[in-house]
Each structure stands twice: as structure tokens, then as C-alpha cells.
Design a protein around this motif. Structure first.
Motif, mmCIF file in Angstrom:
data_model
loop_
_atom_site.group_PDB
_atom_site.id
_atom_site.type_symbol
_atom_site.label_atom_id
_atom_site.label_comp_id
_atom_site.label_asym_id
_atom_site.label_seq_id
_atom_site.Cartn_x
_atom_site.Cartn_y
_atom_site.Cartn_z
ATOM 1 N N THR A 1 0.743 -1.227 -0.023
ATOM 2 C CA THR A 1 0.028 0.086 0.216
ATOM 3 C C THR A 1 0.902 1.359 -0.104
ATOM 4 O OG1 THR A 1 -0.123 0.048 2.384
ATOM 5 C CG2 THR A 1 -2.054 -1.106 1.218
ATOM 6 N N SER A 2 2.101 1.224 0.364
ATOM 7 C CA SER A 2 3.068 2.238 0.248
ATOM 8 C C SER A 2 4.445 1.987 -0.205
ATOM 9 C CB SER A 2 3.130 2.888 1.696
ATOM 10 O OG SER A 2 4.122 3.767 1.863
ATOM 11 N N ILE A 3 4.835 2.769 -1.301
ATOM 12 C CA ILE A 3 6.071 2.690 -1.862
ATOM 13 C C ILE A 3 6.896 4.017 -1.669
ATOM 14 C CG2 ILE A 3 7.471 2.169 -3.923
ATOM 15 C CD1 ILE A 3 5.639 -0.076 -4.717
ATOM 16 N N GLY A 4 7.999 4.254 -1.236
ATOM 17 C CA GLY A 4 8.801 5.386 -1.205
ATOM 18 C C GLY A 4 9.270 5.673 -2.445
ATOM 19 N N THR A 5 9.839 7.037 -2.549
ATOM 20 C CA THR A 5 10.525 7.776 -3.609
ATOM 21 C C THR A 5 11.680 6.853 -4.260
ATOM 22 O OG1 THR A 5 11.422 9.530 -4.759
ATOM 23 C CG2 THR A 5 11.852 9.342 -2.335
ATOM 24 N N SER A 6 11.808 6.619 -5.441
ATOM 25 C CA SER A 6 12.848 6.039 -6.239
ATOM 26 C C SER A 6 13.408 4.511 -5.897
ATOM 27 C CB SER A 6 14.209 6.989 -6.108
ATOM 28 O OG SER A 6 14.094 8.106 -6.500
ATOM 29 N N ALA A 7 12.003 3.909 -5.494
ATOM 30 C CA ALA A 7 12.459 2.605 -4.796
ATOM 31 C C ALA A 7 12.942 1.449 -5.691
ATOM 32 C CB ALA A 7 10.856 2.033 -4.637
ATOM 33 N N PHE A 8 12.998 1.928 -7.108
ATOM 34 C CA PHE A 8 13.789 0.885 -7.948
ATOM 35 C C PHE A 8 14.706 1.742 -9.064
ATOM 36 C CE2 PHE A 8 9.898 -1.271 -6.774
ATOM 37 C CZ PHE A 8 10.241 -2.582 -6.373
ATOM 38 N N ALA A 9 15.251 2.816 -8.146
ATOM 39 C CA ALA A 9 16.223 3.676 -9.222
ATOM 40 C C ALA A 9 17.393 2.963 -9.633
ATOM 41 C CB ALA A 9 16.676 4.799 -8.453
ATOM 42 N N TYR A 10 17.753 2.978 -10.618
ATOM 43 C CA TYR A 10 18.993 2.363 -11.304
ATOM 44 C C TYR A 10 19.005 0.951 -11.714
ATOM 45 C CZ TYR A 10 20.534 7.213 -10.064
ATOM 46 O OH TYR A 10 20.519 8.622 -9.857
ATOM 47 N N CYS A 11 17.530 0.397 -11.837
ATOM 48 C CA CYS A 11 17.652 -0.936 -11.999
ATOM 49 C C CYS A 11 17.312 -0.884 -13.714
ATOM 50 C CB CYS A 11 16.540 -1.367 -11.461
ATOM 51 S SG CYS A 11 16.569 -1.505 -9.576
ATOM 52 N N TYR A 12 18.600 -0.879 -14.433
ATOM 53 C CA TYR A 12 18.560 -0.712 -15.744
ATOM 54 C C TYR A 12 17.930 -1.826 -16.446
ATOM 55 C CZ TYR A 12 22.007 2.812 -14.405
ATOM 56 O OH TYR A 12 22.787 3.869 -13.931
ATOM 57 N N GLU B 1 -3.163 4.499 -4.343
ATOM 58 C CA GLU B 1 -2.834 6.367 -3.922
ATOM 59 C C GLU B 1 -1.600 6.423 -2.999
ATOM 60 O OE1 GLU B 1 -6.137 8.392 -2.341
ATOM 61 O OE2 GLU B 1 -7.534 7.441 -3.763
ATOM 62 N N GLY B 2 -1.371 5.218 -2.140
ATOM 63 C CA GLY B 2 -0.357 5.194 -1.023
ATOM 64 C C GLY B 2 1.085 5.331 -1.631
ATOM 65 N N TRP B 3 1.246 4.866 -3.054
ATOM 66 C CA TRP B 3 2.593 4.963 -3.548
ATOM 67 C C TRP B 3 3.027 6.563 -3.608
ATOM 68 C CZ3 TRP B 3 3.053 0.248 -7.526
ATOM 69 C CH2 TRP B 3 2.642 -0.777 -6.923
ATOM 70 N N HIS B 4 4.409 6.654 -3.505
ATOM 71 C CA HIS B 4 4.849 7.918 -3.672
ATOM 72 C C HIS B 4 4.657 8.071 -5.157
ATOM 73 C CE1 HIS B 4 7.974 11.209 -3.929
ATOM 74 N NE2 HIS B 4 7.573 11.438 -2.583
ATOM 75 N N GLU B 5 4.440 9.453 -5.413
ATOM 76 C CA GLU B 5 4.438 9.960 -6.845
ATOM 77 C C GLU B 5 5.665 9.727 -7.742
ATOM 78 O OE1 GLU B 5 5.224 14.767 -6.957
ATOM 79 O OE2 GLU B 5 3.217 14.113 -6.381
ATOM 80 N N LYS B 6 6.685 9.585 -6.785
ATOM 81 C CA LYS B 6 8.015 9.392 -7.448
ATOM 82 C C LYS B 6 8.657 7.935 -7.378
ATOM 83 C CE LYS B 6 9.176 14.265 -8.317
ATOM 84 N NZ LYS B 6 10.181 15.152 -8.319
ATOM 85 N N TRP B 7 7.666 6.995 -7.002
ATOM 86 C CA TRP B 7 8.192 5.402 -6.811
ATOM 87 C C TRP B 7 9.097 5.208 -7.903
ATOM 88 C CZ3 TRP B 7 7.257 1.049 -8.996
ATOM 89 C CH2 TRP B 7 6.108 1.001 -9.961
#
Length: 191
Positions: free
Chosen positions: A136-147, A160-166
Motif C-alpha cells: 500500500t506504500s512505496i517510497g520515492t525512487s524505490a527501484f532507481a538504477y535498475c536498468y 494512492e499510497g505509492w509515492h508519486e516518484k516511486w
């Protein structure tokens, strides 16, 4: 590293960048923390606090008693190729698996409700992740740099609970929502 009997708190980033740390030993008289095979936990084994980045093991199974994986718990653990997360886990902290470059896959159990900021960032070899409906909740950039990543979400659209920049670096990976994929031979595949 040895944690004495009188230590009552450990700061959130206490072990960041300790890439040569191979084990943590906790005094048996400590009422707040313990360690198993050099891995730091709270006393009742419900929170995994730190898996030392200098350990050379390639696999690790998190104990079934663990409900939360702490902030930075596996920070820079580049030797690990496989981590088993039990169904008991409900929370994955900020930077929990940050820059675990040797991992190619991770299974997020159905009970997980929270994934912190940059929790899986830097998984440069990660190919597929399935995010269960329970999240229900994911923070910002949770998967950044996973090419090389493809994400399969059980949800039909972004909750809705996922950060807009997850998925702040969305150009690096593809996301398929509930109706856009299916299981074929036990693996998620785009329709």
C-alpha cells in the motif's frame, strides 16, 4: 565489531558504507539486540537491522520471525546473489537492499505492505519483480538504477499510497499493471 551489553539504541545509518564489516557480535547480556552468524537483529528477532556488507556469503535466508527489514539492512551487500524473504515480513525499510549489484531476482512476499525510499535502488542486474496487492506504500525512487528491470504489479493501477516518484527513473524499466500480464509456467509475462 562488538556491541556491548549497555547499548540500548543504534542509529538508522550506523553501518552505512561499512563495506569491510564482516560480522557483528552482540554481548549476550544485551537486552535490546542480538546477532546470529554475524547478522544484527533486535532481541526478539523481529527486526533485521544489519547484514554486514563485508560478508562474502552468496545466499542468505532471513529468519521466519522477522517482520521488518531495517533501513539500509543490506546496504552495499554486493556478494549476495540470492536473498530469501519470508512471508512474515511486512515492512522493507529505506535503502534496505541499496546497491546489491549481484542480485538478479527478489521475491516480495504477499504480506509486505511498505517498501521504503530507494529500497531496491542500484540492482543493476535485477530482471523481474512482482509487487503484490498487499503493498500500500512505496517510497520515492524505490527501484532507481535498475536498468534491466521489468515490474509486474498485481494492482490494476497505481495505488494512492505509492509515492508519486516511486518510479522516478521510469525510463530505465517497464511496469505492467494487473490486467497487462499473466503467469505462464509460474513466471510473470506481459500479455
Amino acid at each position: 565489531m562488538t556491541i556491548g551489553s549497555n547499548v540500548t539504541t543504534i542509529g538508522g545509518s550506523a553501518f552505512y558504507d561499512c563495506t569491510s564489516l564482516t560480522k557483528i557480535i552482540v554481548d549476550e547480556n544485551n537486552n535490546n539486540f542480538c546477532s546470529i552468524d554475524g547478522v544484527l537483529f533486535d532481541k526478539n528477532l523481529s527486526a533485521l537491522i544489519c547484514y554486514p556488507a563485508g560478508k562474502t556469503n552468496q545466499t542468505y535466508a532471513i529468519p521466519d520471525s522477522v517482520t521488518s527489514i531495517g533501513n539500509g539492512a543490506f546496504y552495499y551487500c554486493s556478494s549476495l546473489t540470492d536473498i530469501s524473504i519470508p512471508n512474515s515480513v511486512t515492512s522493507i525499510g529505506d535503502y534496505a537492499f541499496f546497491w546489491c549489484t549481484s542480485l538478479t531476482g527478489i521475491t516480495i512476499p504477499d504480506g509486505v505492505t511498505t517498501i521504503g525510499d530507494s529500497a531496491f535502488s542500484g540492482f543493476t542486474n535485477l530482471r523481474n519483480v512482482m509487487i503484490p496487492n498487499s503493498v500500500t506504500s512505496i517510497g520515492t525512487s524505490a527501484f532507481a538504477y535498475c536498468y534491466q528491470l521489468t515490474i509486474y504489479c498485481e494492482a490494476k493501477s497505481e495505488p494512492e499510497g505509492w509515492h508519486e516518484k516511486w518510479d522516478s527513473v521510469v525510463t530505465y524499466f517497464t511496469v505492467y499493471w494487473g490486467d497487462e500480464w499473466e503467469y505462464v509456467n509460474g513466471k510473470p509475462v506481459a500479455k
